[in-house]
Structure formats: C-alpha cells, structure tokens
Write a protein that holds these residues in place. Structure first.
Motif, mmCIF file in Angstrom:
data_model
loop_
_atom_site.group_PDB
_atom_site.id
_atom_site.type_symbol
_atom_site.label_atom_id
_atom_site.label_comp_id
_atom_site.label_asym_id
_atom_site.label_seq_id
_atom_site.Cartn_x
_atom_site.Cartn_y
_atom_site.Cartn_z
ATOM 1 N N ALA A 1 -19.562 42.697 59.021
ATOM 2 C CA ALA A 1 -19.654 41.485 58.201
ATOM 3 C C ALA A 1 -19.210 40.282 59.037
ATOM 4 O O ALA A 1 -18.128 40.297 59.625
ATOM 5 N N ASP A 2 -20.066 39.268 59.092
ATOM 6 C CA ASP A 2 -19.751 38.074 59.892
ATOM 7 C C ASP A 2 -19.406 36.910 58.969
ATOM 8 O O ASP A 2 -20.288 36.309 58.369
ATOM 9 N N GLU A 3 -18.131 36.638 58.850
ATOM 10 C CA GLU A 3 -17.619 35.571 57.980
ATOM 11 C C GLU A 3 -18.203 35.656 56.563
ATOM 12 O O GLU A 3 -18.762 34.686 56.044
ATOM 13 N N PRO A 4 -18.055 36.826 55.923
ATOM 14 C CA PRO A 4 -18.708 37.027 54.617
ATOM 15 C C PRO A 4 -18.155 36.151 53.499
ATOM 16 O O PRO A 4 -18.815 35.987 52.479
ATOM 17 N N LYS B 1 -17.080 36.358 68.880
ATOM 18 C CA LYS B 1 -16.991 37.305 67.758
ATOM 19 C C LYS B 1 -18.368 37.775 67.297
ATOM 20 O O LYS B 1 -18.605 38.974 67.133
ATOM 21 N N THR B 2 -19.269 36.822 67.066
ATOM 22 C CA THR B 2 -20.614 37.188 66.609
ATOM 23 C C THR B 2 -21.339 38.007 67.678
ATOM 24 O O THR B 2 -22.042 38.980 67.362
ATOM 25 N N SER B 3 -21.134 37.646 68.931
ATOM 26 C CA SER B 3 -21.767 38.392 70.032
ATOM 27 C C SER B 3 -21.279 39.838 70.042
ATOM 28 O O SER B 3 -22.074 40.772 70.223
HETATM 29 MG MG LIG Z 1 -19.720 33.542 64.939
#
Ligand SMILES: [Mg+2]
Ligand SMILES: Nc1ncnc2c1ncn2[C@@H]1O[C@H](COP(=O)(O)OP(=O)(O)O)[C@@H](O)[C@H]1O
Length: 223
Positions: free
Chosen positions: A165-168, A46-48
């Motif tokens: 937004a990454d796990e905000p 996901k982050t990638s």
């Molecule tokens: Mg991640």
C-alpha cells in the motif's frame, strides 16, 4: 503469508544526463504476517522500493525474493500471474474503475485471471470492510474513504498474501484513515504480509514494525 527477502538492491536512474541512485543498497527481510510501515521523506525511494517488491520494476542490482523465489527468474507472464494471484496493490487514490460497480471492482483481479468470484465471496469481502450494502454502487457514489475500503475488499476477496500500500490514507480524513489502517492491521493479523508507505505517524504507529528510508537507504528499523 509472504516472506519478503530483499538483498543489496540498488536502483540507478538516468535523469537529464545524470545518473542517480534511487535505491542505494537496501537489505530487508519481512516475515509472513508482519505489518511494516515504510517511512521517509519525499524522494527517499519508498515508491521505487514498493515497485520492486511488486515486481513492477526491477532493481539495477541485487535480489528481490518472494517466498524464496527470486523475481529475476520469472518471466513477465509469471510475474503478472504472481501479482494477480497473491499480491494486492493499494495506491494513494484511483484504486477503483469508475465504470465498474463496487462488486465488479472487487472481482476484477479474478476476472483478469479469467476466473470468477461467487456472490458470497464478494459479499464476505465487502462485509469485512463495512460495504456489503454498496455492492451495486458506482465509485462516484462513494466517499474517498469508502473507495479505499473497496481496494482493501479487493485484496481480501482475492486472498492476497501480500498487500503493498502506497500512502493509502494520504487523501483521507482522520476517521476514514483509521478505518483503513484498522482493516490493513486486521489483514496482517490474519497472516497477510503488509508493507505500507506512509507519512502519517498515527498510521505508522499501528504497524508492528517501522522502517525508515532516506536517500535510498534504510536508516532505521524498529519493531
Ligand atoms: Mg512515493
Ligand atoms: N522513472 C523515474 N525516472 C527517473 N527518476 C525517478 C523515476 N521514478 C522516481 N524517480 C526519482 O527517484 C527518487 C525516489 O522516488 P520515489 O521512489 O518516488 O520516492 P518516494 O516515494 O519516497 O517519494 C526521486 O528523486 C524521484 O524523482
């Protein structure tokens, strides 16, 4: 307002002499104003994927296009310009610089482009997140939820067309998480495209679309 087109992207990484496919053929189109929740287990990529959308990382193969512009065709300088002008990034935490005031944090992207925001632009953005009276405060005086709202205010003041937004809401309690999600939803309703990685079912349910990634592949996509 940004149209995202991801075509057959793959990302390979060398780890300990072994090659792993972090993204294994991802196709995704997101229309302007969509609010997408990107879900999936830890390590799914996901982050990638988000980094590729931000142009912070490059897929090994395939195309990422924002508003029809293939990011591979942009120089690092143009990519940085694109980010500072139209992309808002929100991480799990540490979105604000502790040495800057709330207002200075909100103004930062404009400063990076050697611009300024007016007091009323900063005030309006802080107003939108309920922090107008905290403009002069330092981040250390704010709660975790308030700091995340500063990050949203920064996107608003900067007129971000795309928020990634990454796990905000990961480090927030329920009440603060709800506030942040409502603000992101509001931005999407105003036409901003929002892609939010989340493990939070309630946050994902607030999105207009839920995309699930597992082992570098999209396994479901529900509107
Ligand atoms: Mg991640
Ligand atoms: N810079 C890197 N070098 C090598 N492997 C990486 C790197 N970044 C991430 N990975 C690996 O890629 C996979 C996906 O990571 P990530 O995109 O962070 O997943 P998620 O955000 O879904 O938890 C994980 O197995 C992770 O260990």
């Amino acid at each position: 307002m940004t149209q995202i087109d991801v075509r057959s992207i793959e990302m390979l990484r060398q780890t300990g002499g072994q090659q792993t496919r972090i993204l294994a053929g991802v196709d995704l189109s997101v229309s302007p104003g969509e609010f997408v929740a990107l879900e999936g287990p830890s390590g799914a990529g996901k982050t990638s994927l988000l980094s590729c959308l931000a142009g912070l990382d490059r897929p090994t193969r395939g195309v990422v296009a924002l508003d029809g512009v293939d990011l591979r065709t942009l120089s690092p300088r143009r990519l940085a310009d694109l980010r500072s002008h139209s992309v808002g990034l929100i991480q799990q935490h540490d979105n604000v610089f502790s040495s800057l005031s709330v207002a200075e944090n909100v103004e930062l992207p404009a400063r990076i482009r050697r611009g300024r925001l007016t007091r009323s632009e900063i005030g309006a953005a802080l107003d939108a997140v309920g922090l107008r009276d905290r403009a002069k405060a330092r981040p250390a005086e704010l709660s975790g939820g308030e700091r995340q709202r500063v990050a949203v205010a920064r996107c608003i003041a900067n007129r971000a067309r795309l928020i990634l937004a990454d796990e905000p809401t990961e480090s927030l309690d329920r009440a603060n998480a709800r506030q942040v999600i409502a603000l992101l939803r509001d931005q999407a309703a105003r036409g901003c495209t929002v892609v939010m990685v989340t493990h939070d079912g309630e946050a994902a349910a607030a999105a207009s679309r839920r995309v699930r990634l597992e082992q570098g592949q999209i396994v479901s996509d529900l509107r």
